[in-house]
Motif scaffolding. Sequence first.
Motif, short mmCIF file in Angstrom:
data_model
loop_
_atom_site.label_atom_id
_atom_site.label_comp_id
_atom_site.label_asym_id
_atom_site.label_seq_id
_atom_site.Cartn_x
_atom_site.Cartn_y
_atom_site.Cartn_z
N PHE A 142 -10.33 -9.36 -0.89
CA PHE A 142 -9.94 -9.52 0.51
C PHE A 142 -11.13 -9.96 1.36
CE2 PHE A 142 -6.82 -5.79 -0.30
CZ PHE A 142 -5.98 -6.64 -0.99
N GLY A 143 -10.80 -10.52 2.52
CA GLY A 143 -11.84 -10.87 3.48
C GLY A 143 -12.51 -9.64 4.07
N ARG A 144 -11.75 -8.55 4.17
CA ARG A 144 -12.31 -7.27 4.62
C ARG A 144 -11.47 -6.15 4.02
NH1 ARG A 144 -9.30 -9.15 9.09
NH2 ARG A 144 -7.75 -7.65 9.86
N LEU A 145 -12.04 -4.96 3.95
CA LEU A 145 -11.33 -3.82 3.39
C LEU A 145 -10.13 -3.47 4.26
CD1 LEU A 145 -14.32 -1.46 2.44
CD2 LEU A 145 -13.13 -3.10 0.99
N THR A 146 -9.08 -2.97 3.62
CA THR A 146 -7.88 -2.60 4.37
C THR A 146 -7.18 -1.43 3.69
OG1 THR A 146 -5.77 -3.38 5.29
CG2 THR A 146 -6.41 -4.24 3.14
N ASP A 147 -6.55 -0.59 4.51
CA ASP A 147 -5.68 0.46 3.99
C ASP A 147 -4.25 0.25 4.48
OD1 ASP A 147 -5.96 1.07 6.67
OD2 ASP A 147 -6.15 3.23 6.35
N ASP A 148 -4.00 -0.91 5.08
CA ASP A 148 -2.71 -1.21 5.69
C ASP A 148 -1.71 -1.68 4.63
OD1 ASP A 148 -1.08 -1.69 8.20
OD2 ASP A 148 -1.02 -3.66 7.26
N LEU A 149 -0.57 -1.00 4.52
CA LEU A 149 0.43 -1.37 3.52
C LEU A 149 1.00 -2.76 3.79
CD1 LEU A 149 2.14 -0.62 1.09
CD2 LEU A 149 3.74 0.55 2.64
N GLY A 150 1.11 -3.13 5.07
CA GLY A 150 1.62 -4.46 5.39
C GLY A 150 0.71 -5.56 4.85
N ASP A 151 -0.60 -5.37 5.00
CA ASP A 151 -1.56 -6.33 4.44
C ASP A 151 -1.40 -6.45 2.93
OD1 ASP A 151 -2.76 -7.07 6.80
OD2 ASP A 151 -4.39 -5.60 6.66
N LEU A 152 -1.28 -5.31 2.27
CA LEU A 152 -1.17 -5.30 0.82
C LEU A 152 0.13 -5.96 0.36
CD1 LEU A 152 -2.49 -1.69 0.14
CD2 LEU A 152 -3.74 -3.83 -0.12
N ARG A 153 1.21 -5.73 1.07
CA ARG A 153 2.48 -6.36 0.72
C ARG A 153 2.38 -7.88 0.80
NH1 ARG A 153 6.21 -2.35 4.30
NH2 ARG A 153 6.75 -0.81 2.68
N GLU A 154 1.77 -8.36 1.86
CA GLU A 154 1.62 -9.82 2.01
C GLU A 154 0.78 -10.40 0.88
OE1 GLU A 154 0.17 -11.02 5.77
OE2 GLU A 154 1.79 -10.10 6.91
N ALA A 155 -0.32 -9.73 0.55
CA ALA A 155 -1.20 -10.24 -0.51
C ALA A 155 -0.47 -10.25 -1.85
CB ALA A 155 -2.46 -9.37 -0.60
N VAL A 156 0.23 -9.16 -2.17
CA VAL A 156 0.97 -9.09 -3.43
C VAL A 156 2.05 -10.16 -3.48
CG1 VAL A 156 2.62 -7.67 -4.71
CG2 VAL A 156 0.46 -6.68 -3.95
N ARG A 157 2.73 -10.37 -2.37
CA ARG A 157 3.78 -11.40 -2.33
C ARG A 157 3.19 -12.79 -2.57
NH1 ARG A 157 6.20 -10.27 2.47
NH2 ARG A 157 4.95 -11.78 3.62
N GLN A 158 2.05 -13.07 -1.97
CA GLN A 158 1.41 -14.37 -2.18
C GLN A 158 0.99 -14.55 -3.64
OE1 GLN A 158 1.16 -16.82 0.20
NE2 GLN A 158 2.40 -15.40 1.41
N HIS A 159 0.40 -13.51 -4.23
CA HIS A 159 -0.01 -13.60 -5.63
C HIS A 159 1.20 -13.78 -6.55
CE1 HIS A 159 -3.97 -12.84 -4.35
NE2 HIS A 159 -3.96 -11.52 -4.34
#
Length: 426
Positions: free
Chosen positions: A252-269
């Motif tokens: 990631f560009g920066r650390l995150t604990d946000d589930l929304g961020d993680l969902r978007e990243a997983v969907r893109q992958h």
Amino acid sequence: MIGLIDANNFYVSCERVFQPRLEGIPVGVLSNNDGCVIARSPELKSLDVGLGTPAYRLQALQRQHGIELVSSNYELYGDMSARMRAVVDTFSPWVEPYSIDEVFARFDGVPDDELETHCRRLRQRVQRLVGLPVCVGVAPTRTLAKLANHIAKQMPAHRGVCVLRADGEATRALMQRITIDQLWGIGRQLVERLHLLGIHSAWELRNADPKHIRRHFSVNLERTLLELRGIPCLEMHDGNDTKQRIMTSRSFGRLTDDLGDLREAVRQHAQRGAEKLRRQRGLARAVLVFLRTNRHRAEHVQYNPSTIVELDCPTADSRLIAAAAGHGLARIYRPRHWFMKTGVMLLDLIDAERQQLALFDAPGQAVERERSERLMATLDALNHAMGRGTVHLGMPRGDAAWHLRCAHLTPRYTTRWGELLRVQAR
């Protein structure tokens, strides 16, 4: 004869094709998130800037020598690599990509006395049609071709093309000067062990006893020895071998604990993995999802989970794969953990052409499969014509933490209509 065609300073050369002002200037290409230098122009190398140098340490040199730093533009580099290979395809009946900037090619049928001329025409054609400077090394084996390419790059007298014969005097003189640490596939630990046997040069390895080398080292080193003698031992492949699993991940560009961020990243992958799967005409039976915290941040609780989600039936549908990946993420996510990376791996892959339909499929399942295939084919066609990511699942936020830091990203000149090079007449 086998040729190795290698683009010089590939990442930097891709940038210079569209920005001629960078010629003669020290240029460095940065890693993901603009962390460190992963590619250097000759001018930057001359300033003793090594690979892996953190970008922040170059600030003084930037002011003093006018260094230009650019973010990695992998979409541009990948397309330029494909264009280079397309040109090489017109000069060889069999081309094998080895890396993003290197391809092996067979020159079967080209007379020996015409090989050098043939390769010079290839080199000129790549320069003229793609804009990339390349060097060509030709020899009877891939190991010798690698060596010939090294010479073509290092010795200006060859003017970018070097042809080596297995038993030629020039080949012998060269191998006597080349140390074993410069040979393809020989690492530092292996070098130290060979030194104990009195083997220091490529010529000494070539003349060693193959059975002794195999017994005390490995069959791979024996193959290298035989290849140095001009005996082909490494098979050529067409570069389209079916992958047994497909991984897509990124820090990631920066650390995150946000589930929304993680969902978007997983969907893109998941979408990207599905695209790769369809490209090889495959289907996946399962999806693995993982999360990673930063092990270098001791103040954070470490948590690196993964899980596998089985699919109801083998598929290459981006929607089904993304949904399965989302279910996997929900299983392993824990709040108040700072994640630096996530990824999706497609597992248990099979050939779509050989899929056996279930005997007791419901009548509508076959129809649904056909609709899915048509939809995915349309999606891929649009993204191919209009640029990757033109059509995708969901609407990712522009400021999401999973986006890479790319403060110095140049346009994707060859794959995005909105980023085409603009020319003004004066």
